[in-house]
Scaffold this active site. Sequence first.
Site, mmCIF file in Angstrom:
data_model
loop_
_atom_site.group_PDB
_atom_site.id
_atom_site.type_symbol
_atom_site.label_atom_id
_atom_site.label_comp_id
_atom_site.label_asym_id
_atom_site.label_seq_id
_atom_site.Cartn_x
_atom_site.Cartn_y
_atom_site.Cartn_z
ATOM 1 N N LYS A 1 50.758 52.521 -137.036
ATOM 2 C CA LYS A 1 51.225 52.852 -138.373
ATOM 3 C C LYS A 1 51.439 54.375 -138.408
ATOM 4 O O LYS A 1 50.638 55.085 -137.809
ATOM 5 C CB LYS A 1 50.170 52.473 -139.423
ATOM 6 C CG LYS A 1 49.778 50.985 -139.410
ATOM 7 C CD LYS A 1 48.523 50.749 -140.255
ATOM 8 C CE LYS A 1 48.025 49.320 -140.102
ATOM 9 N NZ LYS A 1 46.770 49.038 -140.820
ATOM 10 N N SER B 1 45.801 45.122 -138.770
ATOM 11 C CA SER B 1 44.904 46.259 -138.547
ATOM 12 C C SER B 1 45.166 46.962 -137.222
ATOM 13 O O SER B 1 45.546 46.331 -136.241
ATOM 14 C CB SER B 1 43.456 45.749 -138.560
ATOM 15 O OG SER B 1 42.577 46.748 -138.096
ATOM 16 N N ALA B 2 44.911 48.258 -137.202
ATOM 17 C CA ALA B 2 45.055 49.048 -135.974
ATOM 18 C C ALA B 2 43.870 48.829 -135.037
ATOM 19 O O ALA B 2 43.928 49.160 -133.854
ATOM 20 C CB ALA B 2 45.140 50.533 -136.326
ATOM 21 N N SER B 3 42.799 48.245 -135.564
ATOM 22 C CA SER B 3 41.563 48.147 -134.781
ATOM 23 C C SER B 3 41.594 47.056 -133.722
ATOM 24 O O SER B 3 41.920 45.905 -133.997
ATOM 25 C CB SER B 3 40.383 47.903 -135.711
ATOM 26 O OG SER B 3 39.222 47.658 -134.935
ATOM 27 N N ASP C 1 45.035 45.119 -144.510
ATOM 28 C CA ASP C 1 44.420 46.004 -143.532
ATOM 29 C C ASP C 1 42.932 45.625 -143.525
ATOM 30 O O ASP C 1 42.450 44.989 -144.465
ATOM 31 C CB ASP C 1 44.630 47.461 -143.997
ATOM 32 C CG ASP C 1 43.876 48.451 -143.140
ATOM 33 O OD1 ASP C 1 43.915 48.331 -141.908
ATOM 34 O OD2 ASP C 1 43.236 49.369 -143.713
ATOM 35 N N LEU C 2 42.201 45.982 -142.475
ATOM 36 C CA LEU C 2 40.783 45.598 -142.394
ATOM 37 C C LEU C 2 39.849 46.728 -142.825
ATOM 38 O O LEU C 2 39.166 46.630 -143.850
ATOM 39 C CB LEU C 2 40.459 45.161 -140.955
ATOM 40 C CG LEU C 2 39.016 44.767 -140.674
ATOM 41 C CD1 LEU C 2 38.610 43.515 -141.438
ATOM 42 C CD2 LEU C 2 38.805 44.531 -139.172
ATOM 43 N N THR D 1 34.124 50.297 -142.666
ATOM 44 C CA THR D 1 33.609 50.643 -141.343
ATOM 45 C C THR D 1 33.689 52.146 -141.064
ATOM 46 O O THR D 1 33.249 52.592 -140.011
ATOM 47 C CB THR D 1 34.429 49.905 -140.256
ATOM 48 O OG1 THR D 1 35.794 50.046 -140.609
ATOM 49 C CG2 THR D 1 34.049 48.442 -140.167
ATOM 50 N N ASN E 1 38.946 46.046 -132.526
ATOM 51 C CA ASN E 1 37.688 45.329 -132.764
ATOM 52 C C ASN E 1 37.765 44.390 -133.963
ATOM 53 O O ASN E 1 36.739 43.891 -134.432
ATOM 54 C CB ASN E 1 36.559 46.341 -132.992
ATOM 55 C CG ASN E 1 36.293 47.190 -131.754
ATOM 56 O OD1 ASN E 1 35.948 46.668 -130.699
ATOM 57 N ND2 ASN E 1 36.478 48.499 -131.873
ATOM 58 N N GLY F 1 42.991 54.818 -140.530
ATOM 59 C CA GLY F 1 44.256 54.185 -140.144
ATOM 60 C C GLY F 1 44.835 54.730 -138.846
ATOM 61 O O GLY F 1 45.857 54.258 -138.373
ATOM 62 N N ARG G 1 42.542 54.709 -132.056
ATOM 63 C CA ARG G 1 41.413 55.308 -131.325
ATOM 64 C C ARG G 1 41.873 56.474 -130.452
ATOM 65 O O ARG G 1 41.275 57.562 -130.458
ATOM 66 C CB ARG G 1 40.756 54.230 -130.449
ATOM 67 C CG ARG G 1 39.386 54.630 -129.926
ATOM 68 C CD ARG G 1 38.848 53.554 -128.990
ATOM 69 N NE ARG G 1 38.901 52.228 -129.590
ATOM 70 C CZ ARG G 1 38.785 51.090 -128.904
ATOM 71 N NH1 ARG G 1 38.569 51.119 -127.619
ATOM 72 N NH2 ARG G 1 38.873 49.923 -129.521
ATOM 73 N N GLU H 1 46.475 48.297 -148.324
ATOM 74 C CA GLU H 1 46.164 49.396 -147.396
ATOM 75 C C GLU H 1 45.386 50.521 -148.063
ATOM 76 O O GLU H 1 45.655 50.865 -149.204
ATOM 77 C CB GLU H 1 47.486 50.008 -146.913
ATOM 78 C CG GLU H 1 47.879 49.645 -145.512
ATOM 79 C CD GLU H 1 46.975 50.208 -144.425
ATOM 80 O OE1 GLU H 1 46.165 51.118 -144.685
ATOM 81 O OE2 GLU H 1 47.085 49.733 -143.294
ATOM 82 N N ASP H 2 44.457 51.119 -147.317
ATOM 83 C CA ASP H 2 43.726 52.281 -147.848
ATOM 84 C C ASP H 2 44.230 53.589 -147.249
ATOM 85 O O ASP H 2 43.800 54.660 -147.673
ATOM 86 C CB ASP H 2 42.217 52.152 -147.580
ATOM 87 C CG ASP H 2 41.881 52.283 -146.105
ATOM 88 O OD1 ASP H 2 42.611 51.685 -145.271
ATOM 89 O OD2 ASP H 2 40.911 52.989 -145.777
HETATM 90 C C1 BG6 Z 1 41.637 51.654 -138.097
HETATM 91 C C2 BG6 Z 1 40.619 52.664 -138.594
HETATM 92 O O1 BG6 Z 1 41.572 50.494 -138.882
HETATM 93 O O2 BG6 Z 1 41.374 51.305 -136.751
HETATM 94 C C3 BG6 Z 1 40.595 53.871 -137.674
HETATM 95 O O3 BG6 Z 1 40.946 53.058 -139.917
HETATM 96 C C4 BG6 Z 1 40.350 53.432 -136.236
HETATM 97 O O4 BG6 Z 1 39.594 54.764 -138.100
HETATM 98 C C5 BG6 Z 1 41.408 52.400 -135.833
HETATM 99 O O5 BG6 Z 1 40.393 54.529 -135.361
HETATM 100 C C6 BG6 Z 1 41.193 51.866 -134.412
HETATM 101 O O6 BG6 Z 1 40.006 51.140 -134.369
HETATM 102 P P1 BG6 Z 1 39.275 50.653 -133.043
HETATM 103 O O7 BG6 Z 1 38.222 49.690 -133.552
HETATM 104 O O8 BG6 Z 1 40.305 49.939 -132.214
HETATM 105 O O9 BG6 Z 1 38.723 51.841 -132.367
HETATM 106 MG MG MG Z 2 42.292 51.100 -143.278
#
Ligand code: BG6
Ligand code: MG
Length: 216
Positions: A146, A115-117, A10-11, A18, A119, A47, A50, A170-171
């Site tokens: 997740k 990662s769910a992000s 996971d990131l 972050t 970004n 985790g 958004r 994973e955290d």
């Molecule tokens: C997860 C974070 O890795 O990504 C969450 O733990 C965050 O807090 C999620 O909401 C989505 O990230 P992003 O960058 O797409 O808004």
């Molecule tokens: Mg995480």
Amino acid sequence: MNSVKACIFDLDGVIVDTAVYHYKAWKRLANQMGFDFTEEQNEKLKGVSRTRSLELILQWGSVTKTDAEKEELATQKNTWYVDMISHMKPDEILPGAKEFVQTCRDAGIKTALGSASKNSMMILEKIGMVNLFDAIIDGNKVSKAKPDPEVFLKGAEEVGIAPANCVVFEDAIAGIEAAIAGGMKSVGIGSPEVLGEANLVVSGLNEMSLEKLQAL
Ligand code: BG6
Ligand code: MG
């Protein structure tokens, strides 16, 4: 035992911290709508995607918005968030994270990001870790969040390793549940009280070693 053939990381909260940037951006958004947002509430968003995070914040603030307004709010939060992470530097990598990913690679173990992000790529570029992953699965590549295992199963598939030979780092509890649902082993990064379902819990990747990995 020598069954670990891929590690999926996971990131946010595992490679970089972050959470503080997410917190500042969500707090600014909440304050703009006339209510506060606490660090305890931010903990609950680890985790969480958004869109889902915004839903929860609106619920905590007892505010109702249309879908179009929600879209605008999520975009506004992300603009502030991206503004902050665009200044990230390699010294923001969590202790031992880069070293452990490299250790895995040196041992012939595949490495993937899960990662769910949305970004993720930008962050990896800022901290100089793009080339340390054989596969990068982020929020742009998955449709189910997740604890659905989609993000990790896609990572396993992309590196060509069976789920049973993968270990997830994973955290977030939702991430540990996703690993279990995907038939993978997991290492929790954080406290054993929260992440007790993982096969092993450590406080950071600086506590990991190949020996611990192969003993899972
Ligand atoms: C997860 C974070 O890795 O990504 C969450 O733990 C965050 O807090 C999620 O909401 C989505 O990230 P992003 O960058 O797409 O808004
Ligand atoms: Mg995480």
